[in-house]
Design a protein around this motif. Structure first.
Motif, PDB file in Angstrom:
ATOM      1  N   GLY A 294       0.836  -1.194   0.000  1.00  0.00           N
ATOM      2  CA  GLY A 294       0.000   0.000   0.000  1.00  0.00           C
ATOM      3  C   GLY A 294       0.868   1.241   0.000  1.00  0.00           C
ATOM      4  O   GLY A 294       0.686   2.141  -0.796  1.00  0.00           O
ATOM      5  N   HIS A 295       1.878   1.218   0.851  1.00  0.00           N
ATOM      6  CA  HIS A 295       2.747   2.384   1.002  1.00  0.00           C
ATOM      7  C   HIS A 295       3.434   2.749  -0.285  1.00  0.00           C
ATOM      8  O   HIS A 295       3.505   3.886  -0.685  1.00  0.00           O
ATOM      9  N   ASP A 296       3.946   1.723  -0.953  1.00  0.00           N
ATOM     10  CA  ASP A 296       4.701   1.936  -2.177  1.00  0.00           C
ATOM     11  C   ASP A 296       3.840   2.673  -3.201  1.00  0.00           C
ATOM     12  O   ASP A 296       4.319   3.491  -3.954  1.00  0.00           O
ATOM     13  N   LEU A 297       2.556   2.367  -3.209  1.00  0.00           N
ATOM     14  CA  LEU A 297       1.735   2.858  -4.299  1.00  0.00           C
ATOM     15  C   LEU A 297       1.025   4.168  -3.999  1.00  0.00           C
ATOM     16  O   LEU A 297       0.606   4.866  -4.902  1.00  0.00           O
ATOM     17  N   ASN A 298       0.916   4.500  -2.720  1.00  0.00           N
ATOM     18  CA  ASN A 298       0.161   5.708  -2.381  1.00  0.00           C
ATOM     19  C   ASN A 298       0.537   6.917  -3.224  1.00  0.00           C
ATOM     20  O   ASN A 298      -0.317   7.554  -3.826  1.00  0.00           O
ATOM     21  N   GLY A 299       1.851   7.228  -3.252  1.00  0.00           N
ATOM     22  CA  GLY A 299       2.303   8.405  -3.969  1.00  0.00           C
ATOM     23  C   GLY A 299       2.104   8.276  -5.464  1.00  0.00           C
ATOM     24  O   GLY A 299       1.986   9.263  -6.175  1.00  0.00           O
ATOM     25  N   GLY A 300       2.074   7.052  -5.934  1.00  0.00           N
ATOM     26  CA  GLY A 300       2.023   6.825  -7.366  1.00  0.00           C
ATOM     27  C   GLY A 300       0.671   7.131  -7.997  1.00  0.00           C
ATOM     28  O   GLY A 300       0.620   7.633  -9.107  1.00  0.00           O
ATOM     29  N   TYR A 301      -0.407   6.841  -7.285  1.00  0.00           N
ATOM     30  CA  TYR A 301      -1.732   6.994  -7.897  1.00  0.00           C
ATOM     31  C   TYR A 301      -1.962   8.387  -8.436  1.00  0.00           C
ATOM     32  O   TYR A 301      -2.480   8.556  -9.528  1.00  0.00           O
ATOM     33  N   ILE A 302      -1.564   9.375  -7.643  1.00  0.00           N
ATOM     34  CA  ILE A 302      -1.883  10.749  -8.000  1.00  0.00           C
ATOM     35  C   ILE A 302      -1.307  11.091  -9.380  1.00  0.00           C
ATOM     36  O   ILE A 302      -1.946  11.759 -10.196  1.00  0.00           O
ATOM     37  N   LEU A 303      -0.096  10.535  -9.674  1.00  0.00           N
ATOM     38  CA  LEU A 303       0.513  10.784 -10.985  1.00  0.00           C
ATOM     39  C   LEU A 303      -0.312  10.175 -12.112  1.00  0.00           C
ATOM     40  O   LEU A 303      -0.510  10.786 -13.160  1.00  0.00           O
ATOM     41  N   PHE A 304      -0.812   8.956 -11.871  1.00  0.00           N
ATOM     42  CA  PHE A 304      -1.627   8.301 -12.896  1.00  0.00           C
ATOM     43  C   PHE A 304      -2.934   9.055 -13.119  1.00  0.00           C
ATOM     44  O   PHE A 304      -3.335   9.313 -14.253  1.00  0.00           O
ATOM     45  N   VAL A 305      -3.579   9.416 -12.004  1.00  0.00           N
ATOM     46  CA  VAL A 305      -4.865  10.106 -12.105  1.00  0.00           C
ATOM     47  C   VAL A 305      -4.669  11.460 -12.789  1.00  0.00           C
ATOM     48  O   VAL A 305      -5.426  11.838 -13.689  1.00  0.00           O
ATOM     49  N   ALA A 306      -3.598  12.178 -12.396  1.00  0.00           N
ATOM     50  CA  ALA A 306      -3.350  13.494 -12.989  1.00  0.00           C
ATOM     51  C   ALA A 306      -3.092  13.370 -14.485  1.00  0.00           C
ATOM     52  O   ALA A 306      -3.602  14.161 -15.285  1.00  0.00           O
ATOM     53  N   THR A 307      -2.320  12.344 -14.872  1.00  0.00           N
ATOM     54  CA  THR A 307      -2.026  12.159 -16.293  1.00  0.00           C
ATOM     55  C   THR A 307      -3.304  11.891 -17.083  1.00  0.00           C
ATOM     56  O   THR A 307      -3.519  12.457 -18.160  1.00  0.00           O
ATOM     57  N   LEU A 308      -4.161  11.024 -16.523  1.00  0.00           N
ATOM     58  CA  LEU A 308      -5.420  10.718 -17.211  1.00  0.00           C
ATOM     59  C   LEU A 308      -6.291  11.959 -17.340  1.00  0.00           C
ATOM     60  O   LEU A 308      -6.868  12.226 -18.395  1.00  0.00           O
ATOM     61  N   PHE A 309      -6.355  12.730 -16.268  1.00  0.00           N
ATOM     62  CA  PHE A 309      -7.147  13.957 -16.269  1.00  0.00           C
ATOM     63  C   PHE A 309      -6.625  14.906 -17.353  1.00  0.00           C
ATOM     64  O   PHE A 309      -7.373  15.415 -18.191  1.00  0.00           O
ATOM     65  N   PHE A 310      -5.322  15.081 -17.323  1.00  0.00           N
ATOM     66  CA  PHE A 310      -4.625  15.930 -18.278  1.00  0.00           C
ATOM     67  C   PHE A 310      -4.936  15.506 -19.717  1.00  0.00           C
ATOM     68  O   PHE A 310      -5.248  16.311 -20.581  1.00  0.00           O
ATOM     69  N   ALA A 311      -4.891  14.188 -19.928  1.00  0.00           N
ATOM     70  CA  ALA A 311      -5.080  13.658 -21.278  1.00  0.00           C
ATOM     71  C   ALA A 311      -6.515  13.819 -21.751  1.00  0.00           C
ATOM     72  O   ALA A 311      -6.776  14.067 -22.916  1.00  0.00           O
ATOM     73  N   MET A 312      -7.458  13.683 -20.836  1.00  0.00           N
ATOM     74  CA  MET A 312      -8.849  13.674 -21.257  1.00  0.00           C
ATOM     75  C   MET A 312      -9.423  15.070 -21.374  1.00  0.00           C
ATOM     76  O   MET A 312     -10.294  15.322 -22.196  1.00  0.00           O
ATOM     77  N   VAL A 313      -8.965  15.990 -20.511  1.00  0.00           N
ATOM     78  CA  VAL A 313      -9.608  17.288 -20.444  1.00  0.00           C
ATOM     79  C   VAL A 313      -9.068  18.263 -21.493  1.00  0.00           C
ATOM     80  O   VAL A 313      -9.819  18.999 -22.110  1.00  0.00           O
ATOM     81  N   PHE A 314      -7.765  18.227 -21.729  1.00  0.00           N
ATOM     82  CA  PHE A 314      -7.217  19.182 -22.689  1.00  0.00           C
ATOM     83  C   PHE A 314      -7.303  18.634 -24.105  1.00  0.00           C
ATOM     84  O   PHE A 314      -7.214  17.433 -24.310  1.00  0.00           O
ATOM     85  N   PRO A 315      -7.503  19.536 -25.068  1.00  0.00           N
ATOM     86  CA  PRO A 315      -7.747  19.068 -26.434  1.00  0.00           C
ATOM     87  C   PRO A 315      -6.549  18.324 -27.014  1.00  0.00           C
ATOM     88  O   PRO A 315      -5.406  18.599 -26.672  1.00  0.00           O
ATOM     89  N   ASN A 316      -6.834  17.364 -27.902  1.00  0.00           N
ATOM     90  CA  ASN A 316      -5.777  16.679 -28.632  1.00  0.00           C
ATOM     91  C   ASN A 316      -5.371  17.593 -29.758  1.00  0.00           C
ATOM     92  O   ASN A 316      -6.153  17.841 -30.666  1.00  0.00           O
ATOM     93  N   SER A 317      -4.189  18.100 -29.697  1.00  0.00           N
ATOM     94  CA  SER A 317      -3.830  19.103 -30.672  1.00  0.00           C
ATOM     95  C   SER A 317      -2.514  18.770 -31.341  1.00  0.00           C
ATOM     96  O   SER A 317      -1.882  17.765 -31.057  1.00  0.00           O
ATOM     97  N   THR A 318      -2.088  19.650 -32.233  1.00  0.00           N
ATOM     98  CA  THR A 318      -0.862  19.468 -32.987  1.00  0.00           C
ATOM     99  C   THR A 318       0.197  20.390 -32.396  1.00  0.00           C
ATOM    100  O   THR A 318      -0.141  21.426 -31.842  1.00  0.00           O
ATOM    101  N   LEU A 319       1.464  20.009 -32.531  1.00  0.00           N
ATOM    102  CA  LEU A 319       2.528  20.933 -32.162  1.00  0.00           C
ATOM    103  C   LEU A 319       2.361  22.191 -32.996  1.00  0.00           C
ATOM    104  O   LEU A 319       2.069  22.108 -34.181  1.00  0.00           O
ATOM    105  N   ASP A 320       2.551  23.368 -32.419  1.00  0.00           N
ATOM    106  CA  ASP A 320       2.383  24.572 -33.226  1.00  0.00           C
ATOM    107  C   ASP A 320       3.722  25.126 -33.702  1.00  0.00           C
ATOM    108  O   ASP A 320       4.789  24.557 -33.426  1.00  0.00           O
ATOM    109  N   ALA A 321       3.660  26.238 -34.440  1.00  0.00           N
ATOM    110  CA  ALA A 321       4.849  26.748 -35.117  1.00  0.00           C
ATOM    111  C   ALA A 321       5.951  27.204 -34.151  1.00  0.00           C
ATOM    112  O   ALA A 321       7.120  27.260 -34.529  1.00  0.00           O
ATOM    113  N   THR A 322       5.592  27.500 -32.879  1.00  0.00           N
ATOM    114  CA  THR A 322       6.634  27.968 -31.961  1.00  0.00           C
ATOM    115  C   THR A 322       7.695  26.894 -31.731  1.00  0.00           C
ATOM    116  O   THR A 322       8.827  27.194 -31.375  1.00  0.00           O
TER     117      THR A 322
END
Lengths: 325, 264
Positions: free
Chosen positions: B81-109
């Motif tokens: 349990g201990h090993d994984l506690n800190g890890g979940y938040i990274l997975f959840v944040a990544t999923l949130f990040f991936a789902m909420v922000f638009p799938n876009s293309t690299l821009d000219a910058t």
């Protein structure tokens, strides 16, 4: 998809457009590293879990050469059998160590596997087409670093496993923690393989995420042209290309193209150093290594690798005059 | 000895994370947006990986409730349990990040960040310039239509051997980018070339010249027609296209170029 548009509309009313586009660029690179590594990570956690469940230590001992140090060179070639990217080798390395394969054989395998595989060789060949010598230099450098690092580890650490406390516990608990009975039943072993793969997916995955995050930050905020100033300097070019390779964390089958985009402005030694060091040690796999092995071991390993990599690259620069031949 | 029912919250979270990851990739696959992130040659691997995620999710879900005769070894549960506690938040944040922000293309910058081919490697061979498989094909009297499939090869030909193509008509698509040092009637027309994933994107393009260059800000997608000429940039002779027709277009469905894609 509509919620996405809505959300980005709300977001753009808070953030300036340039910042928003930076943010989106970051998201695209970050996610692309993760999606691309995912199959390799899954493959390696399954292989690692299968080794843990189905191969017993005695079988491995029988396969190892009698004078174990002679195994280092074959270990460097072993990667051909298991073509995985560098994000996939750490979990396999960890299970091999847990099963009793000495570190000085596991590390050479782990270092050479991402470079020696046919996909990487072909990509390097494409990227440097008229200069086939770069392919040989990259492979030669990989063998040189892998072999000598293995040898150094055998001198410094001998048969010690250098696993950290958590992994030590994992190693002693032969039961994959789902049940307390070591089972000889095939289906139970299969089920435990799944459980083990799952645990490992989470324990390695978080380091992959962190590494991808740092890599994406470097990609987006460090302009490559800022490197160009040191391009022709013998030592500085090597150091900066190694640091660059450490930071950007791209796949070993794609980094040759990035290296070739620096070809006119950087010394050949530094390009080879970039293509050899990056797949061996970068942000992602350093974090993964730290999750499995003792801090002292990982830091020494990195220092040794840096040392051999610089030595090799300087030799290449002296012989070639820094030019790509 | 009485039987005890154990509920494992960690297994539940893990199985939900795995299930959401499976779903995220399914959505990207069905919307044909996976190519915004990775080279299509990896699509098959990603699909296989996706089913592995589903299998892992189901396996983990079967661990949520367990029945045992003896209380579960507390040391065991604890350490994992201990090993994984800190890890979940990274997975959840990544999923949130991936789902909420638009799938876009690299821009000219990102072009200046990564370095344009014409700027950083004026003379170096990049992708297959020797033995120049396209040289014969491009020498025929027809004009050159720059396709996605042969994009990198054609760009190398035009940038490195412009003398062979002077006066030829070229049709191509790309977005506008200005390098420092380009004059006011010059733009570069650029595409991102992707070998494995978007993180390794390298911008490839060619210098273009038109009196109306000012009308097109960086990042505008254009469909152009023009004639190959020899020009000078940074005191190096380079190939460039003198534009005769320019059409603004919306970003194409597949904005990236994937070399070594086998034609279907």
């Amino acid at each position: 998809m509509q919620t996405m548009d809505m959300f980005s509309n709300i977001l753009s009313s808070f953030i300036e457009p340039t910042q928003l586009s930076q943010f989106i660029n970051f998201k695209v690179t970050f996610l692309s590293i993760i999606i691309e590594s995912l199959p390799f990570l899954l493959l390696s956690v399954f292989v690692s879990s299968l080794i843990h469940q189905f191969i017993n230590a005695e079988t491995i001992y029988k396969l190892l050469p009698k004078r174990k140090i002679y195994g280092i060179i074959p270990a460097c070639f072993f990667g051909i059998l298991l073509p995985v990217c560098d994000c996939g080798t750490v979990p396999i390395a960890r299970s091999l160590v847990v099963k009793g394969v000495p570190l000085y054989l596991v590390i050479p395998f782990m270092f050479s596997a991402p470079i020696i595989n046919p996909v990487t060789v072909l990509a390097t060949h494409y990227a440097f087409t008229p200069h086939v010598s770069m392919v040989y230099l990259r492979l030669g450098m990989a063998f040189f670093i892998a072999c000598f690092t293995g040898w150094m580890i055998s001198l410094l650490f001998g048969e010690s496993k250098e696993l950290n406390r958590h992994t030590q516990f994992y190693a002693e608990c032969s039961c994959t923690c789902a049940d307390n009975i070591e089972s000889s039943n095939f289906f139970l072993k299969l089920r435990n393989t799944l459980y083990g793969a799952c645990d490992e997916f989470f324990s390695m995955g978080k380091y992959l995420i962190l590494g991808a995050m740092i890599g994406a930050l470097v990609q987006n905020f460090v302009p490559r042209s800022s490197l160009l100033g040191v391009g022709q300097n013998n030592i500085l070019s090597i150091l900066s290309m190694m640091l660059f390779g450490f930071g950007i964390s791209v796949c070993s089958s794609a980094d040759a193209f990035i290296a070739s985009s620096f070809a006119t402005s950087f010394t050949s030694g530094s390009l080879v150093a970039f293509m050899a060091f990056g797949p061996m040690i970068d942000v992602k796999n350093t974090l993964m290594l730290l999750s499995a092995f003792k801090f002292r071991f990982v830091s020494l390993l990195i220092i040794i690798t840096i040392g051999f990599c610089i030595t090799g690259a300087v030799l290449i620069n002296i012989v070639s005059g820094g030019k790509i031949i | 000895m009485n039987r005890q029912l154990h509920f494992h919250i960690h297994s539940l979270i893990k199985s939900l994370v795995l299930l959401s990851s499976f779903n995220l990739i399914r959505v990207l696959l069905s919307a044909e947006q996976l190519s915004l992130y990775i080279h299509p040659r990896f699509t098959f691997f990603t699909e296989v990986a996706d089913y592995l995620l589903l299998i892992l999710a189901l396996a983990e879900f079967s661990r949520v409730v367990s029945i045992s005769n003896v209380p579960v070894n507390s040391l065991h549960q604890h350490s994992h349990g201990h090993d994984l506690n800190g890890g979940y938040i990274l997975f959840v944040a990544t999923l949130f990040f991936a789902m909420v922000f638009p799938n876009s293309t690299l821009d000219a910058t990102q072009v200046s960040n990564r370095g344009l081919n014409t700027r950083i490697t004026p003379n170096t061979a990049t992708i297959e310039n020797l033995p120049r498989p396209l040289a014969e094909e491009l020498k025929t009297p027809k004009g050159i239509v720059v396709t996605d499939l042969k994009y990198t090869e054609i760009m190398s030909e035009l940038n490195q051997f412009p003398d062979d193509y002077i006066g030829k008509e070229v049709n191509m698509t790309g977005f506008v980018f200005r390098s420092p040092g380009q004059s006011s009637n010059q733009i570069s027309l650029v595409r991102y070339v992707i070998t494995c994933c978007t993180a390794d994107a390298l911008p490839y393009g060619i210098l273009c010249e038109t009196a109306s260059a000012k009308q097109y800000p960086d990042g505008t997608w254009l469909e152009i027609q023009g004639v190959v000429q020899k020009g000078k940039y940074d005191n190096e002779p380079v190939g460039m296209i003198k534009l005769s027709s320019i059409k603004k277009i919306t970003e194409p469905m597949h904005p990236y170029v994937f070399p070594y894609e086998t034609p279907e």
